[in-house]
Write a protein that holds these residues in place. Structure first.
Motif, PDB file in Angstrom:
ATOM      1  N   PHE A 290       0.325   9.854   1.770  1.00 22.58           N
ATOM      2  CA  PHE A 290       1.416   8.956   1.415  1.00 22.58           C
ATOM      3  C   PHE A 290       2.700   9.390   2.114  1.00 22.58           C
ATOM      4  CE2 PHE A 290       0.101   6.868  -2.861  1.00 22.58           C
ATOM      5  CZ  PHE A 290      -1.013   6.350  -2.235  1.00 22.58           C
ATOM      6  N   VAL A 291       3.438   8.397   2.622  1.00 24.08           N
ATOM      7  CA  VAL A 291       4.721   8.635   3.272  1.00 24.08           C
ATOM      8  C   VAL A 291       5.688   7.537   2.846  1.00 24.08           C
ATOM      9  CG1 VAL A 291       3.709   9.773   5.297  1.00 24.08           C
ATOM     10  CG2 VAL A 291       4.012   7.284   5.296  1.00 24.08           C
ATOM     11  N   PRO A 292       6.989   7.776   2.939  1.00 20.82           N
ATOM     12  CA  PRO A 292       7.954   6.704   2.641  1.00 20.82           C
ATOM     13  C   PRO A 292       7.927   5.643   3.740  1.00 20.82           C
ATOM     14  CG  PRO A 292       8.968   8.895   2.504  1.00 20.82           C
ATOM     15  CD  PRO A 292       7.645   9.063   3.178  1.00 20.82           C
ATOM     16  N   ARG A 328       6.723   4.461  -1.427  1.00 14.38           N
ATOM     17  CA  ARG A 328       5.961   5.577  -0.893  1.00 14.38           C
ATOM     18  C   ARG A 328       4.475   5.242  -1.012  1.00 14.38           C
ATOM     19  NH1 ARG A 328       6.737  10.831   0.393  1.00 14.38           N
ATOM     20  NH2 ARG A 328       4.986  12.267   0.125  1.00 14.38           N
ATOM     21  N   GLY A 329       3.746   5.416   0.085  1.00 14.98           N
ATOM     22  CA  GLY A 329       2.328   5.109   0.032  1.00 14.98           C
ATOM     23  C   GLY A 329       1.700   5.187   1.399  1.00 14.98           C
ATOM     24  N   ALA A 409      -6.493  -5.137  -5.818  1.00 23.92           N
ATOM     25  CA  ALA A 409      -6.188  -4.471  -7.088  1.00 23.92           C
ATOM     26  C   ALA A 409      -6.372  -2.967  -6.970  1.00 23.92           C
ATOM     27  CB  ALA A 409      -7.080  -5.030  -8.194  1.00 23.92           C
ATOM     28  N   ALA A 410      -7.420  -2.505  -6.248  1.00 17.14           N
ATOM     29  CA  ALA A 410      -7.662  -1.070  -6.100  1.00 17.14           C
ATOM     30  C   ALA A 410      -6.529  -0.409  -5.326  1.00 17.14           C
ATOM     31  CB  ALA A 410      -8.994  -0.846  -5.394  1.00 17.14           C
ATOM     32  N   ILE A 411      -6.038  -1.046  -4.272  1.00 21.71           N
ATOM     33  CA  ILE A 411      -4.940  -0.476  -3.486  1.00 21.71           C
ATOM     34  C   ILE A 411      -3.653  -0.449  -4.308  1.00 21.71           C
ATOM     35  CG2 ILE A 411      -3.510  -0.807  -1.433  1.00 21.71           C
ATOM     36  CD1 ILE A 411      -5.976  -1.986  -0.053  1.00 21.71           C
ATOM     37  N   VAL A 412      -3.425  -1.493  -5.096  1.00 21.88           N
ATOM     38  CA  VAL A 412      -2.226  -1.514  -5.950  1.00 21.88           C
ATOM     39  C   VAL A 412      -2.284  -0.371  -6.959  1.00 21.88           C
ATOM     40  CG1 VAL A 412      -1.029  -2.821  -7.737  1.00 21.88           C
ATOM     41  CG2 VAL A 412      -1.805  -3.978  -5.680  1.00 21.88           C
ATOM     42  N   ARG A 413      -3.443  -0.174  -7.597  1.00 24.58           N
ATOM     43  CA  ARG A 413      -3.580   0.924  -8.569  1.00 24.58           C
ATOM     44  C   ARG A 413      -3.379   2.279  -7.907  1.00 24.58           C
ATOM     45  NH1 ARG A 413      -7.929  -2.203 -10.502  1.00 24.58           N
ATOM     46  NH2 ARG A 413      -9.394  -0.886  -9.334  1.00 24.58           N
ATOM     47  N   LEU A 414      -3.910   2.454  -6.697  1.00 24.41           N
ATOM     48  CA  LEU A 414      -3.758   3.728  -5.997  1.00 24.41           C
ATOM     49  C   LEU A 414      -2.285   4.068  -5.788  1.00 24.41           C
ATOM     50  CD1 LEU A 414      -5.168   6.067  -4.412  1.00 24.41           C
ATOM     51  CD2 LEU A 414      -4.909   4.647  -2.364  1.00 24.41           C
ATOM     52  N   HIS A 415      -1.453   3.061  -5.602  1.00 22.19           N
ATOM     53  CA  HIS A 415      -0.019   3.281  -5.369  1.00 22.19           C
ATOM     54  C   HIS A 415       0.790   3.245  -6.657  1.00 22.19           C
ATOM     55  CE1 HIS A 415      -1.336   2.338  -1.261  1.00 22.19           C
ATOM     56  NE2 HIS A 415      -0.228   2.934  -0.849  1.00 22.19           N
ATOM     57  N   LEU A 430       0.363 -14.272  -6.781  1.00 22.53           N
ATOM     58  CA  LEU A 430      -0.016 -12.868  -6.934  1.00 22.53           C
ATOM     59  C   LEU A 430       1.276 -12.063  -6.896  1.00 22.53           C
ATOM     60  CD1 LEU A 430      -2.809 -14.052  -6.086  1.00 22.53           C
ATOM     61  CD2 LEU A 430      -3.196 -11.901  -4.861  1.00 22.53           C
ATOM     62  N   ARG A 431       1.578 -11.388  -7.995  1.00 25.18           N
ATOM     63  CA  ARG A 431       2.806 -10.589  -8.059  1.00 25.18           C
ATOM     64  C   ARG A 431       2.426  -9.110  -7.970  1.00 25.18           C
ATOM     65  NH1 ARG A 431       7.720 -12.205  -9.023  1.00 25.18           N
ATOM     66  NH2 ARG A 431       6.903 -14.206  -9.743  1.00 25.18           N
ATOM     67  N   LEU A 432       2.825  -8.463  -6.876  1.00 15.73           N
ATOM     68  CA  LEU A 432       2.498  -7.073  -6.609  1.00 15.73           C
ATOM     69  C   LEU A 432       3.761  -6.237  -6.769  1.00 15.73           C
ATOM     70  CD1 LEU A 432       0.658  -7.889  -3.272  1.00 15.73           C
ATOM     71  CD2 LEU A 432      -0.394  -7.738  -5.520  1.00 15.73           C
ATOM     72  N   ALA A 433       3.761  -5.301  -7.725  1.00 13.69           N
ATOM     73  CA  ALA A 433       4.948  -4.492  -8.006  1.00 13.69           C
ATOM     74  C   ALA A 433       4.602  -3.021  -7.809  1.00 13.69           C
ATOM     75  CB  ALA A 433       5.458  -4.726  -9.424  1.00 13.69           C
ATOM     76  N   PHE A 434       5.474  -2.311  -7.065  1.00 12.92           N
ATOM     77  CA  PHE A 434       5.251  -0.896  -6.758  1.00 12.92           C
ATOM     78  C   PHE A 434       6.486  -0.083  -7.139  1.00 12.92           C
ATOM     79  CE2 PHE A 434       2.874  -3.457  -3.748  1.00 12.92           C
ATOM     80  CZ  PHE A 434       1.601  -2.896  -3.810  1.00 12.92           C
ATOM     81  N   PRO A 435       6.285   1.200  -7.517  1.00 13.33           N
ATOM     82  CA  PRO A 435       7.450   2.062  -7.753  1.00 13.33           C
ATOM     83  C   PRO A 435       8.251   2.230  -6.468  1.00 13.33           C
ATOM     84  CG  PRO A 435       5.436   3.052  -8.642  1.00 13.33           C
ATOM     85  CD  PRO A 435       5.020   1.884  -7.809  1.00 13.33           C
ATOM     86  N   ALA A 436       9.560   2.041  -6.567  1.00  9.86           N
ATOM     87  CA  ALA A 436      10.406   2.131  -5.369  1.00  9.86           C
ATOM     88  C   ALA A 436      10.571   3.589  -4.956  1.00  9.86           C
ATOM     89  CB  ALA A 436      11.770   1.493  -5.646  1.00  9.86           C
TER      90      ALA A 436
END
Length: 436
Positions: A290-292, A328-329, A409-415, A430-436
């Motif tokens: 994972f990288v920014p 980050r991911g 879904a698997a990639i979203v969970r991984l991140h 499809l709403r994809l939300a990730f930690p900033a």
């Protein structure tokens, strides 16, 4: 609705404080009432003895005699005539008491008395006898007794409050450990377990039972995953050989059936590749890399690459990704996730459909929304399409293998993100939300 732990704790604390305060007040009042009744009985008996003979000289003589005795020396007497004039006694009271019992306070300025009870009655011959006795053995006894109550019951309250704080902190810490374990498992770390301190208490036994359940679930999931992965590995090689042979035959023949067989092989190989890719993502093997990066930049590149594909299919792909969306991911995995999400919309919508890709920062989350104005998916089928091989078409006559959205879904969970399917009215979002 069942109350939560905090509501139960607050309710218990409120009930305990009310019960403790009520007990303290009741004990204080009962003590005062008991003392008052005992003093009333005493001064009534002494008043009867002094006033047996209503002649003033006899009454004053008895007052003088009782004032010298050890057991009655603390009792005050005041003999007055019908007009309230003092005729004698061992005390002097400034106010005139009504017949019956009355409270005596320090404001009455009776020497040596801060609180007491007075009993006033007519004894005949127009004489009035007032008998007074203390209700406190020493000055300030009531305040001292109140301080004792406050200290005693206050200590109980402080001990219970301290116990509740320790209990709440312990419960919160152990629950937080369990919650962190659950969050880690949901994020894909199936090796995470609830810490066991070693005190062999209820919390440790709960953690051991919980971990044993997780071990069983992980074993079952590993078994299922290994079966599917082994099947994919074992069949991919012979299928690749079969496709190569068909391709060799196709170079010597233009038979349409051979071309169709090659396409079938390609679809099956793509399905196996997707299965293995999901297994790799769910195993969390890419977390170390994972990288920014800027999610908006990756999404813009994907949209630019797929716009011609959408146009060839008589569909329109539009995007609005002006503001940076740092996260980050693994950029390559996120790129594949977006390709799958957009291709899912292109594949399952009719010609003329428009697909929008929008990015936004919501609090501490980087959010991407992929929406279309196609037929959409019924709300009760959302869970089905996120499951492996889940397809809305039960007959499975249309192309596809039902692994596109599960990989997303698997990639979203991984991140550490979340995936939500929403009704676009019309279409699907499809709403994809990730930690900033």
């Amino acid at each position: 609705m069942k109350p939560g732990l905090r509501a139960l704790t607050v309710g218990f604390l409120a009930a305990f404080l009310i019960a403790t305060a009520g007990t303290g007040i009741a004990l204080h009042m009962v003590t005062l009432g008991t003392i008052a009744r005992l003093v009333d009985r005493r001064i009534e008996n002494v008043s009867a003895i002094v006033g047996r003979d209503p002649r003033a000289t006899v009454v004053l003589a008895r007052i003088a005699a009782l004032s010298q005795r050890r057991d009655t020396g603390d009792i005050g007497f005041l003999l007055a005539d019908a007009h309230g004039r003092r005729l004698g006694g061992n005390i002097d009271v400034r106010r005139r008491f009504a017949p019956g019992y009355a409270e005596v306070r320090s404001r009455d300025r009776i020497a040596g008395l801060s609180a007491g009870r007075a009993y006033t009655r007519r004894i005949g011959g127009d004489l009035t006898l007032t008998t007074i006795a203390e209700t406190e053995p020493f000055d300030g006894y009531r305040a001292a007794r109140l301080r004792i109550y406050l200290f005693g019951f206050g200590s109980i309250v402080l001990i219970v409050l301290g116990g509740l704080v320790v209990f709440a902190v312990t419960i919160a810490r152990r629950f937080a450990e369990t919650r962190c374990t659950v969050d880690a498992i949901v994020a894909g770390d199936m090796r995470r377990r609830v810490p066991v301190i070693g005190t062999d208490d209820e919390f440790d036994r709960h953690a051991i039972a919980f971990n044993r359940m997780l071990d069983q679930i992980a074993g079952l999931m590993d078994g299922l995953r290994n079966v599917s992965n082994d099947v994919a590995h074992d069949l991919r090689t012979p299928l690749a050989r079969l496709r190569a042979r068909l391709a060799a035959i196709a170079t010597r023949s233009d038979d349409a059936d051979i071309a169709a067989a090659i396409e079938d092989c390609d679809r099956i190989l793509a399905m196996f590749a997707a299965m293995l890719r999901i297994a790799e993502v769910e195993a969390g093997l890419r977390v170390a890399g994972f990288v920014p990066f800027d999610l908006a930049v990756v999404a813009s590149d994907v949209c630019e690459a797929l716009a011609p594909v959408a146009e060839d299919g008589d569909r329109t792909l539009r995007w609005r990704l002006g503001n940076p969306l740092p996260m980050r991911g693994d950029p390559r995995l996120v790129e594949q996730m977006l390709v799958n999400a957009i291709e899912n919309a292109l594949r399952h919508t009719p010609p003329g459909t428009t697909i929008w890709v929008e990015g936004m920062a919501t609090g501490d989350r980087a959010v991407l929304a992929v929406r279309d104005d196609g037929p959409g998916i019924p709300a009760d089928q959302h869970a089905l399409v996120l499951r492996r091989f889940g397809r809305l078409e039960a007959s499975r006559n249309r192309p596809g293998h039902g692994l596109g959205l599960p990989l997303v879904a698997a990639i979203v969970r991984l991140h550490g993100g979340t995936l939500a399917l929403e009704d676009g009215e019309p279409g699907l979002t499809l709403r994809l939300a990730f930690p900033a």
